[in-house]
Design a protein around this motif. Structure first.
Motif, mmCIF file in Angstrom:
data_model
loop_
_atom_site.group_PDB
_atom_site.id
_atom_site.type_symbol
_atom_site.label_atom_id
_atom_site.label_comp_id
_atom_site.label_asym_id
_atom_site.label_seq_id
_atom_site.Cartn_x
_atom_site.Cartn_y
_atom_site.Cartn_z
ATOM 1 N N ALA A 1 0.711 -1.438 -0.071
ATOM 2 C CA ALA A 1 -0.112 0.060 0.033
ATOM 3 C C ALA A 1 0.588 1.380 -0.033
ATOM 4 N N ASP A 2 1.770 1.367 0.734
ATOM 5 C CA ASP A 2 2.739 2.457 0.926
ATOM 6 C C ASP A 2 3.724 2.485 -0.683
ATOM 7 N N ASP A 3 3.737 1.541 -1.256
ATOM 8 C CA ASP A 3 4.671 1.643 -2.362
ATOM 9 C C ASP A 3 3.729 2.390 -3.486
ATOM 10 N N LEU A 4 2.302 2.524 -3.535
ATOM 11 C CA LEU A 4 1.635 2.983 -4.380
ATOM 12 C C LEU A 4 2.154 4.490 -4.919
ATOM 13 N N ALA A 5 2.548 5.045 -3.645
ATOM 14 C CA ALA A 5 2.990 6.675 -3.989
ATOM 15 C C ALA A 5 3.792 6.698 -4.821
ATOM 16 N N ASN A 6 4.674 5.645 -4.889
ATOM 17 C CA ASN A 6 6.029 5.699 -5.715
ATOM 18 C C ASN A 6 5.909 5.610 -7.141
ATOM 19 N N PHE A 7 4.443 5.077 -7.654
ATOM 20 C CA PHE A 7 4.449 5.101 -8.946
ATOM 21 C C PHE A 7 3.094 5.105 -9.595
ATOM 22 N N SER B 1 0.774 7.784 -10.159
ATOM 23 C CA SER B 1 0.507 9.045 -10.183
ATOM 24 C C SER B 1 -1.036 9.392 -10.622
ATOM 25 N N GLY B 2 -1.529 8.408 -11.255
ATOM 26 C CA GLY B 2 -3.107 8.854 -11.634
ATOM 27 C C GLY B 2 -3.918 8.398 -10.648
ATOM 28 N N GLY B 3 -3.438 7.753 -9.620
ATOM 29 C CA GLY B 3 -4.382 7.251 -8.538
ATOM 30 C C GLY B 3 -4.684 5.737 -8.777
ATOM 31 N N ALA B 4 -5.383 5.141 -7.835
ATOM 32 C CA ALA B 4 -5.773 3.810 -8.038
ATOM 33 C C ALA B 4 -7.242 3.761 -6.841
ATOM 34 N N ASP B 5 -7.905 2.839 -7.447
ATOM 35 C CA ASP B 5 -9.106 2.516 -6.630
ATOM 36 C C ASP B 5 -8.884 0.955 -6.302
ATOM 37 N N LEU B 6 -9.147 0.651 -5.032
ATOM 38 C CA LEU B 6 -9.180 -0.687 -4.468
ATOM 39 C C LEU B 6 -10.711 -1.100 -4.141
ATOM 40 N N TYR B 7 -10.985 -2.510 -4.663
ATOM 41 C CA TYR B 7 -12.374 -3.069 -4.259
ATOM 42 C C TYR B 7 -12.107 -4.437 -3.990
ATOM 43 N N MET B 8 -13.018 -4.830 -2.901
ATOM 44 C CA MET B 8 -12.477 -6.132 -2.419
ATOM 45 C C MET B 8 -14.207 -6.877 -2.260
ATOM 46 N N PHE B 9 -14.187 -8.213 -2.285
ATOM 47 C CA PHE B 9 -15.487 -8.784 -2.313
ATOM 48 C C PHE B 9 -15.286 -10.360 -2.222
ATOM 49 N N ASP B 10 -16.215 -11.052 -1.932
ATOM 50 C CA ASP B 10 -16.320 -12.516 -1.828
ATOM 51 C C ASP B 10 -16.673 -12.848 -3.221
ATOM 52 N N THR B 11 -16.595 -13.955 -3.571
ATOM 53 C CA THR B 11 -17.002 -14.697 -4.950
ATOM 54 C C THR B 11 -17.564 -15.896 -4.786
ATOM 55 N N LYS B 12 -18.274 -16.306 -5.814
ATOM 56 C CA LYS B 12 -18.818 -17.752 -5.886
ATOM 57 C C LYS B 12 -18.877 -18.030 -7.518
#
Length: 102
Positions: free
Chosen positions: A81-87, A89-100
């Motif tokens: 997560a901390d590494d995201l700031a290093n590359f 630059s456009g931003g990032a969105d994170l999504y998490m969910f269960d699947t079946k």
């Protein structure tokens, strides 16, 4: 199973993003505990109407949503997560969910 999807928006320097992501970020992220599978997109990311504002997508697979939360709270997850700031630059969105299977 559960998924963590990361949508990376188009960065200021796509070539620098790609070089850093492949050489540095992937090795960091692969150390996240509980990670079962790590997929990334190749080529342009489009929509039914044409180009999107996304540069890359990453799909990380874990055993459960609880496993994702534990993984993100781990030192390895924090390093990723901390590494995201290093590359990202456009931003990032994170999504998490269960699947079946459907």
């Amino acid at each position: 199973m559960a998924k963590l999807v990361v949508l990376y928006k188009t960065p200021k320097d796509p070539a620098a993003f790609d070089a850093y992501y492949n050489a540095t970020h992937i090795p960091i992220a692969r150390k996240i505990p509980g990670l079962r599978k790590y997929e990334i997109s190749t080529g342009p990311i489009g929509t039914p109407d044409g180009p999107s504002g996304l540069h890359l997508t990453a799909i990380l697979t874990f055993d459960s949503l609880a496993a994702i939360k534990d993984a993100l709270g781990s030192p390895e997850g924090q390093a990723a997560a901390d590494d995201l700031a290093n590359f990202a630059s456009g931003g990032a969105d994170l999504y998490m969910f269960d699947t079946k299977d459907a």
